[in-house]
Motif scaffolding. Sequence first.
Motif, PDB file in Angstrom:
ATOM      1  N   VAL A 191       0.864  -1.182   0.000  1.00 57.61           N
ATOM      2  CA  VAL A 191       0.000   0.000   0.000  1.00 57.61           C
ATOM      3  C   VAL A 191       0.901   1.232   0.000  1.00 57.61           C
ATOM      4  CG1 VAL A 191      -1.754   1.292   1.279  1.00 57.61           C
ATOM      5  CG2 VAL A 191      -1.812  -1.220   1.260  1.00 57.61           C
ATOM      6  N   LEU A 192       0.872   1.999  -1.081  1.00 58.81           N
ATOM      7  CA  LEU A 192       1.757   3.142  -1.241  1.00 58.81           C
ATOM      8  C   LEU A 192       0.942   4.435  -1.263  1.00 58.81           C
ATOM      9  CD1 LEU A 192       3.875   1.558  -4.099  1.00 58.81           C
ATOM     10  CD2 LEU A 192       4.689   1.924  -1.762  1.00 58.81           C
ATOM     11  N   THR A 193       1.066   5.227  -0.210  1.00 60.09           N
ATOM     12  CA  THR A 193       0.416   6.536  -0.176  1.00 60.09           C
ATOM     13  C   THR A 193       1.309   7.478  -0.971  1.00 60.09           C
ATOM     14  OG1 THR A 193      -0.470   6.040   2.025  1.00 60.09           O
ATOM     15  CG2 THR A 193      -0.507   8.338   1.311  1.00 60.09           C
ATOM     16  N   THR A 194       0.895   7.776  -2.194  1.00 61.06           N
ATOM     17  CA  THR A 194       1.784   8.371  -3.193  1.00 61.06           C
ATOM     18  C   THR A 194       1.373   9.789  -3.558  1.00 61.06           C
ATOM     19  OG1 THR A 194       2.064   6.137  -4.103  1.00 61.06           O
ATOM     20  CG2 THR A 194       2.834   7.983  -5.454  1.00 61.06           C
ATOM     21  N   LEU A 195       2.321  10.716  -3.495  1.00 57.12           N
ATOM     22  CA  LEU A 195       2.073  12.091  -3.896  1.00 57.12           C
ATOM     23  C   LEU A 195       2.300  12.210  -5.401  1.00 57.12           C
ATOM     24  CD1 LEU A 195       1.359  14.896  -2.718  1.00 57.12           C
ATOM     25  CD2 LEU A 195       3.823  15.385  -2.674  1.00 57.12           C
ATOM     26  N   VAL A 196       1.275  12.634  -6.106  1.00 59.53           N
ATOM     27  CA  VAL A 196       1.343  12.733  -7.565  1.00 59.53           C
ATOM     28  C   VAL A 196       0.924  14.131  -8.006  1.00 59.53           C
ATOM     29  CG1 VAL A 196       0.848  10.275  -7.861  1.00 59.53           C
ATOM     30  CG2 VAL A 196      -1.032  11.935  -7.876  1.00 59.53           C
ATOM     31  N   ARG A 197       1.231  14.425  -9.243  1.00 57.02           N
ATOM     32  CA  ARG A 197       0.837  15.710  -9.825  1.00 57.02           C
ATOM     33  C   ARG A 197      -0.383  15.502 -10.712  1.00 57.02           C
ATOM     34  NH1 ARG A 197       2.253  20.367  -9.680  1.00 57.02           N
ATOM     35  NH2 ARG A 197       4.164  19.931  -8.508  1.00 57.02           N
ATOM     36  N   PRO A 224       2.186  24.433  -8.994  1.00 58.47           N
ATOM     37  CA  PRO A 224       3.270  23.880  -8.158  1.00 58.47           C
ATOM     38  C   PRO A 224       2.790  23.238  -6.854  1.00 58.47           C
ATOM     39  CG  PRO A 224       3.922  25.989  -9.068  1.00 58.47           C
ATOM     40  CD  PRO A 224       2.471  25.815  -9.410  1.00 58.47           C
ATOM     41  N   HIS A 225       1.888  23.921  -6.155  1.00 58.38           N
ATOM     42  CA  HIS A 225       1.379  23.373  -4.900  1.00 58.38           C
ATOM     43  C   HIS A 225      -0.045  22.849  -5.035  1.00 58.38           C
ATOM     44  CE1 HIS A 225       4.601  26.179  -3.496  1.00 58.38           C
ATOM     45  NE2 HIS A 225       4.865  25.168  -2.702  1.00 58.38           N
ATOM     46  N   GLY A 226      -0.894  23.585  -5.722  1.00 62.33           N
ATOM     47  CA  GLY A 226      -2.289  23.192  -5.867  1.00 62.33           C
ATOM     48  C   GLY A 226      -2.507  22.031  -6.818  1.00 62.33           C
ATOM     49  N   GLY A 227      -1.445  21.611  -7.481  1.00 61.67           N
ATOM     50  CA  GLY A 227      -1.572  20.494  -8.419  1.00 61.67           C
ATOM     51  C   GLY A 227      -1.136  19.163  -7.843  1.00 61.67           C
ATOM     52  N   LEU A 228      -0.952  19.108  -6.523  1.00 58.02           N
ATOM     53  CA  LEU A 228      -0.496  17.879  -5.877  1.00 58.02           C
ATOM     54  C   LEU A 228      -1.654  17.155  -5.205  1.00 58.02           C
ATOM     55  CD1 LEU A 228       2.820  19.197  -4.282  1.00 58.02           C
ATOM     56  CD2 LEU A 228       2.574  17.817  -6.353  1.00 58.02           C
ATOM     57  N   THR A 229      -1.679  15.845  -5.397  1.00 60.26           N
ATOM     58  CA  THR A 229      -2.767  15.010  -4.870  1.00 60.26           C
ATOM     59  C   THR A 229      -2.196  13.700  -4.360  1.00 60.26           C
ATOM     60  OG1 THR A 229      -4.271  15.943  -6.534  1.00 60.26           O
ATOM     61  CG2 THR A 229      -4.963  13.894  -5.462  1.00 60.26           C
ATOM     62  N   PHE A 230      -2.791  13.172  -3.296  1.00 56.39           N
ATOM     63  CA  PHE A 230      -2.388  11.858  -2.801  1.00 56.39           C
ATOM     64  C   PHE A 230      -3.291  10.777  -3.393  1.00 56.39           C
ATOM     65  CE2 PHE A 230      -0.074  13.854   0.825  1.00 56.39           C
ATOM     66  CZ  PHE A 230       1.090  13.104   0.735  1.00 56.39           C
ATOM     67  N   LEU A 231      -2.664   9.713  -3.879  1.00 58.32           N
ATOM     68  CA  LEU A 231      -3.376   8.524  -4.323  1.00 58.32           C
ATOM     69  C   LEU A 231      -2.828   7.327  -3.567  1.00 58.32           C
ATOM     70  CD1 LEU A 231      -3.351   8.869  -8.239  1.00 58.32           C
ATOM     71  CD2 LEU A 231      -5.188   9.525  -6.673  1.00 58.32           C
ATOM     72  N   VAL A 232      -3.682   6.365  -3.263  1.00 64.21           N
ATOM     73  CA  VAL A 232      -3.219   5.096  -2.715  1.00 64.21           C
ATOM     74  C   VAL A 232      -2.969   4.163  -3.888  1.00 64.21           C
ATOM     75  CG1 VAL A 232      -3.712   3.141  -1.222  1.00 64.21           C
ATOM     76  CG2 VAL A 232      -4.527   5.428  -0.599  1.00 64.21           C
ATOM     77  N   VAL A 233      -1.697   3.876  -4.122  1.00 66.78           N
ATOM     78  CA  VAL A 233      -1.305   2.988  -5.217  1.00 66.78           C
ATOM     79  C   VAL A 233      -1.000   1.616  -4.626  1.00 66.78           C
ATOM     80  CG1 VAL A 233       0.319   2.573  -7.103  1.00 66.78           C
ATOM     81  CG2 VAL A 233      -0.338   4.924  -6.505  1.00 66.78           C
ATOM     82  N   GLU A 234      -1.688   0.609  -5.109  1.00 65.49           N
ATOM     83  CA  GLU A 234      -1.442  -0.749  -4.632  1.00 65.49           C
ATOM     84  C   GLU A 234      -0.394  -1.439  -5.504  1.00 65.49           C
ATOM     85  OE1 GLU A 234      -4.939  -2.993  -2.966  1.00 65.49           O
ATOM     86  OE2 GLU A 234      -6.001  -1.600  -4.288  1.00 65.49           O
ATOM     87  N   ARG A 235       0.369  -2.296  -4.867  1.00 65.73           N
ATOM     88  CA  ARG A 235       1.360  -3.073  -5.611  1.00 65.73           C
ATOM     89  C   ARG A 235       0.643  -3.924  -6.655  1.00 65.73           C
ATOM     90  NH1 ARG A 235       6.784  -2.369  -5.051  1.00 65.73           N
ATOM     91  NH2 ARG A 235       6.627  -2.578  -2.796  1.00 65.73           N
ATOM     92  N   GLY A 236       1.105  -3.837  -7.904  1.00 63.65           N
ATOM     93  CA  GLY A 236       0.465  -4.579  -8.984  1.00 63.65           C
ATOM     94  C   GLY A 236       1.109  -4.239 -10.304  1.00 63.65           C
ATOM     95  N   PRO A 237       0.436  -4.500 -11.397  1.00 66.25           N
ATOM     96  CA  PRO A 237       0.991  -4.242 -12.727  1.00 66.25           C
ATOM     97  C   PRO A 237       1.439  -2.793 -12.882  1.00 66.25           C
ATOM     98  CG  PRO A 237      -1.011  -5.544 -12.908  1.00 66.25           C
ATOM     99  CD  PRO A 237      -0.907  -5.127 -11.481  1.00 66.25           C
ATOM    100  N   GLY A 238       2.661  -2.612 -13.361  1.00 63.92           N
ATOM    101  CA  GLY A 238       3.205  -1.289 -13.599  1.00 63.92           C
ATOM    102  C   GLY A 238       3.991  -0.706 -12.445  1.00 63.92           C
ATOM    103  N   VAL A 239       3.885  -1.318 -11.261  1.00 58.59           N
ATOM    104  CA  VAL A 239       4.642  -0.856 -10.090  1.00 58.59           C
ATOM    105  C   VAL A 239       5.831  -1.783  -9.892  1.00 58.59           C
ATOM    106  CG1 VAL A 239       4.589  -0.338  -7.625  1.00 58.59           C
ATOM    107  CG2 VAL A 239       2.534   0.002  -9.017  1.00 58.59           C
ATOM    108  N   THR A 240       7.015  -1.244 -10.008  1.00 55.75           N
ATOM    109  CA  THR A 240       8.215  -2.078  -9.868  1.00 55.75           C
ATOM    110  C   THR A 240       9.222  -1.426  -8.927  1.00 55.75           C
ATOM    111  OG1 THR A 240       9.225  -1.051 -11.820  1.00 55.75           O
ATOM    112  CG2 THR A 240       7.991  -3.097 -12.174  1.00 55.75           C
ATOM    113  N   VAL A 241      10.001  -2.277  -8.290  1.00 58.62           N
ATOM    114  CA  VAL A 241      11.115  -1.806  -7.466  1.00 58.62           C
ATOM    115  C   VAL A 241      12.334  -1.702  -8.373  1.00 58.62           C
ATOM    116  CG1 VAL A 241      12.608  -2.290  -5.497  1.00 58.62           C
ATOM    117  CG2 VAL A 241      10.171  -2.860  -5.378  1.00 58.62           C
TER     118      VAL A 241
END
Length: 380
Positions: free
Chosen positions: A168-174, A179-196
């Motif tokens: 479970v990745l609480t991820t800050l995205v644009r 610069p500031h008002g364009g930032l949003t948090f999404l919960v990204v789950e481990r799965g397709p497209g997410v790699t270490v």
Amino acid sequence: MSFFDNLLGESQELLRRSCRRFAEKHIAPHADEWEEAGGFPLSLYKVAAEAGVLGIGFDESIGGAGGGPTHVVAAIEGLMRGRSTGVAVGLGSLGIALPALVQSGDEGLIERFVRPVLAGERVSALAITEPGTGSDVAAVRTRAELRGDHYVVNGAKLFITSGVRAEVLTTLVRTSDDPHGGLTFLVVERGPGVTVSRALKKTGWWASDTAELAFDDVRVPVENRVGSEGSGFHVLMRNFQTERLALAAYGVATAEMALEESVRYSKQRAAFGRPLVGFQVTRHKLAEMATQVTLAKTLVYQVARRMEDGEVCIKEVSIAKNVAAEVAMSVTYQAVQLHGGMGYMRETLVERLSRDARLLPIGGGTQEIMNEIIAKSMGL
């Protein structure tokens, strides 16, 4: 009676003892092995949850163990007695990953992510920093494009604590170019497209895995958005205070343990026919270390208490973090020096603590950023 007894209450002291017992039983016997391995068993999350030491600071109504900032400080002090900052930090990564979800009041996010993490069933991480983007969060470039009922996320994150294992990745995205008002948090789950991309090798905190992550056309449901679009920056600023208080607590615990190890070693180790404490220079050095620890601990406790009382302590938290980090660096340096050659050996705790302390003036906002916050609060 301890000097600090009137700064924290009975419930905090009981919690500290409980966390210390847990750490001495479940962490300390394996600390050396887990440090060298660069991680600890996932099963420890569940064991910690069942023991009531995983969800401290989170309300019991959502599966937490309850308590406030003073309890978080007490718990950190107890868990550090496991002799591995990395394990304590790894177990505690939920402390920076979950608050945004809880504060959003979104029952769906709480049920799907917060409760399982607090129960030790899933691992969470906060993903903010990016390659080339450290303290300047307004420069975040990981992009989330809204397409119907989901976002498509592309970008990269760096220095993510628990990032190798987190599901479970609480991820800050644009989500826009503001610069500031364009930032949003999404919960990204481990799965397709997410790699270490990389499991990073660090100077300290070895048992806490740290990752560079890549997001390649990752589909994230709209219901995984934390709050409204554009609210990410304000959410982040609000939660920085609890993270910085926790780092200050790690600094105090690090310094206190290094002092205790130094006192013990100086009594046992003999040189020129007498124990090291038989020399005035050693006694005075230990006295100076004890003074530093007492000052830092008193400050951190006072700030934690004021935060628990509902006060906004942005300047004071920043001061506490800087002071605790500086004390941890100074005391561990002197501890290694007092141990001589043994202080440079991996088999001694002070060697590990001296490496672990180095991150404290960097993580969660650098010493320089803290000074800038303090200066601004002074009207400078």
